[in-house]
Design a protein around this motif. Sequence first.
Motif, PDB file in Angstrom:
ATOM      1  N   UNK A  14      14.118 -16.859 -15.205  1.00 27.75           N
ATOM      2  CA  UNK A  14      13.850 -17.126 -14.011  1.00 27.75           C
ATOM      3  C   UNK A  14      13.452 -18.911 -14.614  1.00 27.75           C
ATOM      4  N   UNK A  15      12.860 -18.569 -15.328  1.00 30.42           N
ATOM      5  CA  UNK A  15      12.236 -19.763 -15.919  1.00 30.42           C
ATOM      6  C   UNK A  15      13.480 -21.266 -16.774  1.00 30.42           C
ATOM      7  N   UNK A  16      14.200 -20.352 -17.386  1.00 30.60           N
ATOM      8  CA  UNK A  16      15.211 -20.315 -18.275  1.00 30.60           C
ATOM      9  C   UNK A  16      16.805 -21.535 -16.867  1.00 30.60           C
ATOM     10  N   UNK A  34       9.542 -36.219  -8.255  1.00 28.46           N
ATOM     11  CA  UNK A  34      10.570 -36.514  -9.276  1.00 28.46           C
ATOM     12  C   UNK A  34       9.301 -35.849 -10.589  1.00 28.46           C
ATOM     13  N   UNK A  35       8.462 -36.681 -11.043  1.00 24.38           N
ATOM     14  CA  UNK A  35       6.907 -36.658 -11.422  1.00 24.38           C
ATOM     15  C   UNK A  35       6.823 -35.411 -11.889  1.00 24.38           C
ATOM     16  N   UNK A  36       6.550 -34.763 -10.677  1.00 27.56           N
ATOM     17  CA  UNK A  36       6.321 -33.114 -10.891  1.00 27.56           C
ATOM     18  C   UNK A  36       7.484 -32.029 -11.017  1.00 27.56           C
ATOM     19  N   UNK A  37       9.011 -32.937 -10.689  1.00 23.68           N
ATOM     20  CA  UNK A  37       9.232 -31.427 -11.033  1.00 23.68           C
ATOM     21  C   UNK A  37      10.189 -32.106 -12.623  1.00 23.68           C
ATOM     22  N   UNK A  38      10.238 -33.106 -13.508  1.00 28.19           N
ATOM     23  CA  UNK A  38       9.963 -33.131 -14.949  1.00 28.19           C
ATOM     24  C   UNK A  38       8.863 -33.245 -15.971  1.00 28.19           C
ATOM     25  N   UNK A  39       7.646 -32.656 -15.259  1.00 28.16           N
ATOM     26  CA  UNK A  39       6.652 -32.108 -16.143  1.00 28.16           C
ATOM     27  C   UNK A  39       6.905 -30.484 -15.949  1.00 28.16           C
ATOM     28  N   UNK A  40       7.467 -29.840 -14.082  1.00 27.34           N
ATOM     29  CA  UNK A  40       7.780 -28.249 -14.058  1.00 27.34           C
ATOM     30  C   UNK A  40       8.814 -28.121 -15.567  1.00 27.34           C
ATOM     31  N   UNK A  41       9.795 -29.074 -15.481  1.00 30.58           N
ATOM     32  CA  UNK A  41      11.217 -28.989 -16.926  1.00 30.58           C
ATOM     33  C   UNK A  41      10.432 -28.600 -18.197  1.00 30.58           C
ATOM     34  N   UNK A  42       9.584 -29.267 -18.203  1.00 28.82           N
ATOM     35  CA  UNK A  42       8.773 -29.166 -20.083  1.00 28.82           C
ATOM     36  C   UNK A  42       8.149 -27.780 -19.809  1.00 28.82           C
ATOM     37  N   UNK A  43       7.106 -27.411 -18.703  1.00 29.20           N
ATOM     38  CA  UNK A  43       6.577 -26.623 -18.219  1.00 29.20           C
ATOM     39  C   UNK A  43       7.272 -24.908 -18.711  1.00 29.20           C
ATOM     40  N   UNK A  67      17.755 -26.479 -12.722  1.00 29.89           N
ATOM     41  CA  UNK A  67      17.391 -26.979 -11.085  1.00 29.89           C
ATOM     42  C   UNK A  67      16.718 -27.680 -11.223  1.00 29.89           C
ATOM     43  N   UNK A  68      15.494 -27.711 -12.085  1.00 28.10           N
ATOM     44  CA  UNK A  68      15.314 -29.325 -11.838  1.00 28.10           C
ATOM     45  C   UNK A  68      15.524 -30.398 -11.977  1.00 28.10           C
ATOM     46  N   UNK A  69      16.689 -30.366 -13.027  1.00 30.90           N
ATOM     47  CA  UNK A  69      17.301 -31.549 -13.870  1.00 30.90           C
ATOM     48  C   UNK A  69      18.225 -32.373 -12.614  1.00 30.90           C
ATOM     49  N   UNK A  70      19.003 -31.018 -12.623  1.00 33.40           N
ATOM     50  CA  UNK A  70      19.842 -31.576 -11.295  1.00 33.40           C
ATOM     51  C   UNK A  70      19.065 -32.056  -9.606  1.00 33.40           C
ATOM     52  N   UNK A  71      18.023 -31.961  -9.478  1.00 31.99           N
ATOM     53  CA  UNK A  71      16.902 -32.224  -8.013  1.00 31.99           C
ATOM     54  C   UNK A  71      16.342 -33.580  -8.606  1.00 31.99           C
ATOM     55  N   UNK A  72      16.218 -33.490  -9.950  1.00 33.25           N
ATOM     56  CA  UNK A  72      15.762 -35.166  -9.805  1.00 33.25           C
ATOM     57  C   UNK A  72      16.961 -36.188 -10.389  1.00 33.25           C
ATOM     58  N   UNK A  73      17.730 -35.751 -10.331  1.00 32.22           N
ATOM     59  CA  UNK A  73      19.324 -36.755 -10.314  1.00 32.22           C
ATOM     60  C   UNK A  73      19.863 -36.439  -8.978  1.00 32.22           C
ATOM     61  N   UNK A  74      18.936 -35.758  -8.339  1.00 32.45           N
ATOM     62  CA  UNK A  74      19.146 -35.884  -6.731  1.00 32.45           C
ATOM     63  C   UNK A  74      21.254 -34.998  -6.443  1.00 32.45           C
ATOM     64  N   UNK A  75      20.927 -34.118  -7.326  1.00 29.88           N
ATOM     65  CA  UNK A  75      22.613 -33.516  -7.600  1.00 29.88           C
ATOM     66  C   UNK A  75      22.895 -32.349  -7.525  1.00 29.88           C
ATOM     67  N   UNK A  85      10.418 -24.275 -19.786  1.00 30.30           N
ATOM     68  CA  UNK A  85      10.730 -24.102 -21.289  1.00 30.30           C
ATOM     69  C   UNK A  85       9.691 -23.849 -21.600  1.00 30.30           C
ATOM     70  N   UNK A  86       8.737 -23.709 -21.703  1.00 31.13           N
ATOM     71  CA  UNK A  86       7.911 -23.392 -22.445  1.00 31.13           C
ATOM     72  C   UNK A  86       7.046 -21.970 -21.688  1.00 31.13           C
ATOM     73  N   UNK A  87       7.651 -21.678 -20.815  1.00 31.11           N
ATOM     74  CA  UNK A  87       6.765 -20.182 -20.653  1.00 31.11           C
ATOM     75  C   UNK A  87       8.133 -19.367 -20.462  1.00 31.11           C
ATOM     76  N   UNK A  88       9.310 -20.277 -20.099  1.00 33.24           N
ATOM     77  CA  UNK A  88      10.468 -19.424 -21.180  1.00 33.24           C
ATOM     78  C   UNK A  88       9.825 -18.399 -22.648  1.00 33.24           C
ATOM     79  N   UNK A  89       9.866 -19.679 -22.873  1.00 37.32           N
ATOM     80  CA  UNK A  89       9.239 -18.484 -24.794  1.00 37.32           C
ATOM     81  C   UNK A  89       8.160 -17.753 -24.318  1.00 37.32           C
ATOM     82  N   UNK A  90       7.402 -18.119 -23.498  1.00 35.87           N
ATOM     83  CA  UNK A  90       5.945 -17.394 -23.705  1.00 35.87           C
ATOM     84  C   UNK A  90       6.551 -15.960 -23.205  1.00 35.87           C
ATOM     85  N   UNK A  91       7.633 -15.782 -21.884  1.00 37.68           N
ATOM     86  CA  UNK A  91       7.701 -14.461 -21.411  1.00 37.68           C
ATOM     87  C   UNK A  91       8.110 -13.797 -22.423  1.00 37.68           C
ATOM     88  N   UNK A  92       9.384 -14.328 -23.180  1.00 39.29           N
ATOM     89  CA  UNK A  92       9.971 -13.889 -24.182  1.00 39.29           C
ATOM     90  C   UNK A  92       8.618 -13.040 -25.322  1.00 39.29           C
TER      91      UNK A  92
END
Length: 189
Positions: free
Chosen positions: A58-60, A30-39, A65-73, A41-48
């Motif tokens: 793909x980043x957006x 879960x901590x990995x997924x939360x950190x990846x979610x922040x990353x 996907x990561x939010x749903x995974x953290x909530x086990x949904x 969002x920023x990577x999406x901007x860098x790709x643009x």
Amino acid sequence: MVLSSVLIGNAISLVACSISAVSGYVKSKNKTLIMQTIQLSMSMIACIVLQSLSGAVLNALAVPRNILACKEKLNFPAKLIISILSAGLAVFFVVCQSIYDNHIVWVGLVPIIPTVLYTLYLDKADGIRFKLLVIQLMVFWTVHDMLIKSYVSSIFNVIQILLSLVAIIRIRIEKQKGMIAIENNGDEL
């Protein structure tokens, strides 16, 4: 691509990838997924900024996907919808960018399959399997990032791969220690 775009894209990637690299060392999924979610969002901007619209898409789409995974949904219908949207929109933007640039932009296709596989197997992988899934994803994104001149991302992807390998070793050592304690019925060696 203008040099200033490359510098700005790489500066954004530096912050994003610092977060991503640390997530490779974290043992908690879960901590990995939360950190990846922040990353992501920023990577999406860098790709643009670095003109990889498919990478941005793909980043957006990886964020929900990561939010749903953290909530086990992250159930099968959600995974299927996210996977179809990811692949479909990424291919659409590759085609649009190819028409605009008057040549095929193959780089945008590189991360599609591993991103879809990551989405489909994210909730099935724990511990070592999860870290191996992350490594597989990062290898393809490294190729993509090199091709779009996101050199900082490429370097940090390699760092994340290495940190994930360290986490795998740590998990195996902890499992072996646990097995030794079980085998000895808690007696000291």
